[in-house]
Motif scaffolding. Structure first.
Motif, PDB file in Angstrom:
ATOM      1  N   LYS A 227      56.860  23.912  27.206  1.00 41.90           N
ATOM      2  CA  LYS A 227      57.110  23.609  25.796  1.00 41.90           C
ATOM      3  C   LYS A 227      58.406  22.789  25.676  1.00 41.90           C
ATOM      4  O   LYS A 227      59.265  22.837  26.557  1.00 41.90           O
ATOM      5  CB  LYS A 227      57.218  24.898  24.987  1.00 41.90           C
ATOM      6  CG  LYS A 227      55.981  25.785  25.061  1.00 41.90           C
ATOM      7  CD  LYS A 227      54.791  25.126  24.406  1.00 41.90           C
ATOM      8  CE  LYS A 227      53.529  25.977  24.539  1.00 41.90           C
ATOM      9  NZ  LYS A 227      53.666  27.307  23.917  1.00 41.90           N
ATOM     10  N   PRO A 228      58.581  22.048  24.590  1.00 40.88           N
ATOM     11  CA  PRO A 228      59.787  21.202  24.450  1.00 40.88           C
ATOM     12  C   PRO A 228      61.064  22.032  24.344  1.00 40.88           C
ATOM     13  O   PRO A 228      61.098  23.073  23.680  1.00 40.88           O
ATOM     14  CB  PRO A 228      59.514  20.406  23.166  1.00 40.88           C
ATOM     15  CG  PRO A 228      58.455  21.161  22.447  1.00 40.88           C
ATOM     16  CD  PRO A 228      57.630  21.854  23.473  1.00 40.88           C
ATOM     17  N   VAL A 229      62.100  21.549  25.018  1.00 36.05           N
ATOM     18  CA  VAL A 229      63.408  22.216  25.026  1.00 36.05           C
ATOM     19  C   VAL A 229      64.480  21.168  24.746  1.00 36.05           C
ATOM     20  O   VAL A 229      64.499  20.100  25.369  1.00 36.05           O
ATOM     21  CB  VAL A 229      63.691  22.899  26.378  1.00 36.05           C
ATOM     22  CG1 VAL A 229      65.094  23.515  26.377  1.00 36.05           C
ATOM     23  CG2 VAL A 229      62.636  23.963  26.682  1.00 36.05           C
ATOM     24  N   LEU A 230      65.368  21.473  23.816  1.00 37.64           N
ATOM     25  CA  LEU A 230      66.535  20.639  23.542  1.00 37.64           C
ATOM     26  C   LEU A 230      67.774  21.376  24.031  1.00 37.64           C
ATOM     27  O   LEU A 230      68.019  22.521  23.641  1.00 37.64           O
ATOM     28  CB  LEU A 230      66.664  20.357  22.045  1.00 37.64           C
ATOM     29  CG  LEU A 230      67.930  19.619  21.607  1.00 37.64           C
ATOM     30  CD1 LEU A 230      67.993  18.219  22.218  1.00 37.64           C
ATOM     31  CD2 LEU A 230      68.020  19.555  20.084  1.00 37.64           C
ATOM     32  N   LEU A 231      68.539  20.747  24.905  1.00 37.23           N
ATOM     33  CA  LEU A 231      69.807  21.286  25.388  1.00 37.23           C
ATOM     34  C   LEU A 231      70.923  20.584  24.626  1.00 37.23           C
ATOM     35  O   LEU A 231      71.145  19.385  24.804  1.00 37.23           O
ATOM     36  CB  LEU A 231      69.941  21.065  26.885  1.00 37.23           C
ATOM     37  CG  LEU A 231      68.824  21.700  27.724  1.00 37.23           C
ATOM     38  CD1 LEU A 231      68.795  21.096  29.121  1.00 37.23           C
ATOM     39  CD2 LEU A 231      68.986  23.203  27.795  1.00 37.23           C
ATOM     40  N   LEU A 257      68.508  16.547  27.057  1.00 37.12           N
ATOM     41  CA  LEU A 257      69.903  16.934  26.939  1.00 37.12           C
ATOM     42  C   LEU A 257      70.627  16.002  25.975  1.00 37.12           C
ATOM     43  O   LEU A 257      70.548  14.773  26.112  1.00 37.12           O
ATOM     44  CB  LEU A 257      70.586  16.900  28.311  1.00 37.12           C
ATOM     45  CG  LEU A 257      72.113  17.050  28.334  1.00 37.12           C
ATOM     46  CD1 LEU A 257      72.541  18.390  27.749  1.00 37.12           C
ATOM     47  CD2 LEU A 257      72.630  16.892  29.766  1.00 37.12           C
ATOM     48  N   VAL A 258      71.335  16.594  25.018  1.00 34.85           N
ATOM     49  CA  VAL A 258      72.198  15.854  24.100  1.00 34.85           C
ATOM     50  C   VAL A 258      73.605  16.410  24.235  1.00 34.85           C
ATOM     51  O   VAL A 258      73.822  17.624  24.075  1.00 34.85           O
ATOM     52  CB  VAL A 258      71.722  15.978  22.639  1.00 34.85           C
ATOM     53  CG1 VAL A 258      72.728  15.324  21.689  1.00 34.85           C
ATOM     54  CG2 VAL A 258      70.342  15.350  22.467  1.00 34.85           C
ATOM     55  N   GLU A 259      74.562  15.559  24.537  1.00 34.44           N
ATOM     56  CA  GLU A 259      75.956  15.976  24.662  1.00 34.44           C
ATOM     57  C   GLU A 259      76.671  15.779  23.325  1.00 34.44           C
ATOM     58  O   GLU A 259      76.533  14.734  22.688  1.00 34.44           O
ATOM     59  CB  GLU A 259      76.657  15.182  25.760  1.00 34.44           C
ATOM     60  CG  GLU A 259      76.057  15.412  27.143  1.00 34.44           C
ATOM     61  CD  GLU A 259      76.865  14.746  28.241  1.00 34.44           C
ATOM     62  OE1 GLU A 259      78.094  14.575  28.064  1.00 34.44           O
ATOM     63  OE2 GLU A 259      76.271  14.387  29.279  1.00 34.44           O
ATOM     64  N   VAL A 260      77.419  16.803  22.926  1.00 35.50           N
ATOM     65  CA  VAL A 260      78.120  16.791  21.643  1.00 35.50           C
ATOM     66  C   VAL A 260      79.620  16.780  21.906  1.00 35.50           C
ATOM     67  O   VAL A 260      80.142  17.683  22.563  1.00 35.50           O
ATOM     68  CB  VAL A 260      77.746  18.021  20.796  1.00 35.50           C
ATOM     69  CG1 VAL A 260      78.441  17.971  19.433  1.00 35.50           C
ATOM     70  CG2 VAL A 260      76.231  18.115  20.628  1.00 35.50           C
ATOM     71  N   PRO A 261      80.349  15.785  21.391  1.00 41.30           N
ATOM     72  CA  PRO A 261      81.805  15.748  21.591  1.00 41.30           C
ATOM     73  C   PRO A 261      82.544  16.659  20.624  1.00 41.30           C
ATOM     74  O   PRO A 261      81.984  17.130  19.636  1.00 41.30           O
ATOM     75  CB  PRO A 261      82.147  14.278  21.330  1.00 41.30           C
ATOM     76  CG  PRO A 261      81.107  13.844  20.338  1.00 41.30           C
ATOM     77  CD  PRO A 261      79.845  14.589  20.686  1.00 41.30           C
ATOM     78  N   ASP A 262      83.802  16.915  20.952  1.00 40.93           N
ATOM     79  CA  ASP A 262      84.729  17.599  20.061  1.00 40.93           C
ATOM     80  C   ASP A 262      84.277  19.021  19.718  1.00 40.93           C
ATOM     81  O   ASP A 262      84.284  19.436  18.554  1.00 40.93           O
ATOM     82  CB  ASP A 262      84.925  16.787  18.777  1.00 40.93           C
ATOM     83  CG  ASP A 262      86.120  17.268  17.956  1.00 40.93           C
ATOM     84  OD1 ASP A 262      87.062  17.815  18.555  1.00 40.93           O
ATOM     85  OD2 ASP A 262      86.090  17.112  16.722  1.00 40.93           O
TER      86      ASP A 262
END
Length: 288
Positions: A227-231, A257-262
């Motif tokens: 199934k779809p997974v968002l990291l 994968l999505v990288e989030v700053p701050d």
């Protein structure tokens, strides 16, 4: 607006482990938010309103991880595996289908373990920085399972955690948020163990059984979770370095994968608007 109003309507449901409190807001596809140890539904207070307004049913259980209001039955299994089964039992009790699970910290580990055991009701997953692989717990918290085996230690831990001068140290909130947590939220996280012997008992059951064998075993079975997974991971993450998100992305067949700053571990505290936006977009793509 109070925290409870931000989370929605408070409710209770019977599960095999006892009575479980939860909050609900909105209508539509169910999204269940899974907090970690020594936090509670307040972790999600700044995101559920926006997500519910976008057309989703937001459900935040108050899991027995040490900051909960309702102690479980004395014979309840609240080990990491027991917590995973409790989460699955909660989905069963509400008869939820095609659920989007959103997990953070220890809640992310419990989510992974549940997916390796009882994934039938889950249609997708969003993992914020979480324990995984050999990081269960991360090094700074590894003494806790041994501490939990010492009689009376949970009462001492509860007393130490209430010392305000310690709250911005890495052992409490210094490495999970870049910005100070509001005092009333700190109180909701750290005061329950001091007030209730039942809450301390539940916390001890979880802490003393935390071990990487659980997350490593789950990881092997996650290879089959398609199934779809968002990291959604902080690029400056201190407790759960970004390399673990990359390993999960390689392991899971359908992960992004999505990288989030701050931000640090509790992205819902540091960047709640980013979490809400990505969860809404991800849930919308899944619906398509």
């Amino acid at each position: 607006m109070t925290t409870s109003e931000l989370l929605g309507q408070p409710r209770q449901v019977a599960v095999p482990q006892g009575q479980l409190r939860y909050f609900e807001q909105g209508a539509g596809r169910p999204i269940v938010f899974v907090h970690g140890v020594l936090t509670n539904p307040d972790l999600w207070r700044n995101v559920v309103g926006e997500i519910a307004a976008a057309g989703f049913r937001c459900i935040t259980p108050d899991l027995p991880m040490g900051s909960h209001e309702l102690p479980m039955r004395p014979d309840a299994d609240l080990s990491p595996v027991g917590q995973a089964d409790l989460l699955a039992d909660f989905l069963d009790a509400l008869d939820l289908q095609n659920v989007l699970l959103v997990g953070n910290d220890t809640g992310g580990a419990v989510t992974q373990i549940m997916l390796s055991r009882r994934p039938e009701r889950v249609g997708g997953v969003v993992l914020l920085p979480s324990d995984s692989f050999e990081y269960f717990f991360p090094p700074i918290f590894r003494p806790l399972p041994k501490l939990a085996r010492i009689p009376g230690s949970m009462l001492l831990l509860a007393a130490v955690m209430r010392i305000r001068a310690l709250h911005r140290l890495p052992i409490l909130f210094g490495w999970v948020t870049k910005r100070p947590v509001p005092p009333e939220i700190v109180e909701s996280y750290l005061w329950p163990p001091g007030r209730s012997a039942g809450v301390r008992r539940d916390l001890r059951k979880l802490l003393r059984e935390v071990h990487p064998r659980h997350t490593l075993a789950a990881a092997e079975k996650l290879r089959d979770f398609d199934k779809p997974v968002l990291l959604l991971w902080g690029s400056e993450e201190k407790l759960f370095p970004i390399r673990f998100a990359r390993r999960l992305a390689e392991l899971l067949p359908n992960a992004k994968l999505v990288e989030v700053p701050d931000c640090y571990t509790f992205i819902t505290e540091d960047r709640p608007e980013v979490v809400a936006r990505h969860v809404v977009e991800f849930a919308g793509v899944m619906a398509d």
